[in-house]
Design a protein around this motif. Structure first.
Motif: not given
Length: 144
Positions: A77-86
């Motif tokens: 349903d969700h998978l998010y990483l902080r932009p600096e960790n992408q």
């Protein structure tokens, strides 16, 4: 990449909302749908810490995912990483683990991604196949 997985702690909801907003902001701004209050309210209503997993680097939460076991599939349903960790291989590693779980359970993994988001390319690179589309989202499935 050495990361750890953990259940969210009590009181961590706002941090997860902030991660989600930071990760989705570019895609939502591009389609003129960035509304932090609406996004926070929507996520808060659906939030279930029992199916939420935090992704930590050196003890700091850098992302999270929500994987719901349904009767005939797993719903990512969700998978998010902080932009600096992408772009560091964390997301790919997490997806590989989820796909391994799907193989073990003999269940497909289904998910939706915002139309125009870079996540569409990410999921396709990792073996997810487009199944259908809606006005704002594109839906994918990985079948073991």
């Amino acid at each position: 990449m050495n990361y750890q997985l953990a259940r969210p702690t009590r009181g961590q909801l706002q941090e997860l909302i902030d991660i989600r907003l930071a990760a989705m902001r570019p895609s939502l701004v591009a389609i003129d749908r960035y509304d932090p209050q609406l996004a926070a309210t929507r996520f808060s209503k659906e939030y279930d810490p029992e199916i939420t997993t935090c992704i930590l680097l050196s003890g700091k939460t850098v992302g999270f995912y929500v994987l719901a076991p349904l009767h005939d599939h797993l719903l990512l349903d969700h998978l998010y990483l902080r932009p600096e960790n992408q772009g560091q291989g964390i997301g790919g590693s997490v997806i590989s683990s989820i796909k391994a779980l799907a193989r073990t359970r003999h269940l497909p993994v289904k998910l939706g991604a915002l139309r125009g988001s870079e996540s569409n390319d990410f999921y396709q690179r990792h073996g997810f196949v487009k199944t259908h589309e809606s006005e704002f989202d594109i839906y994918y499935q990985f079948t073991p």
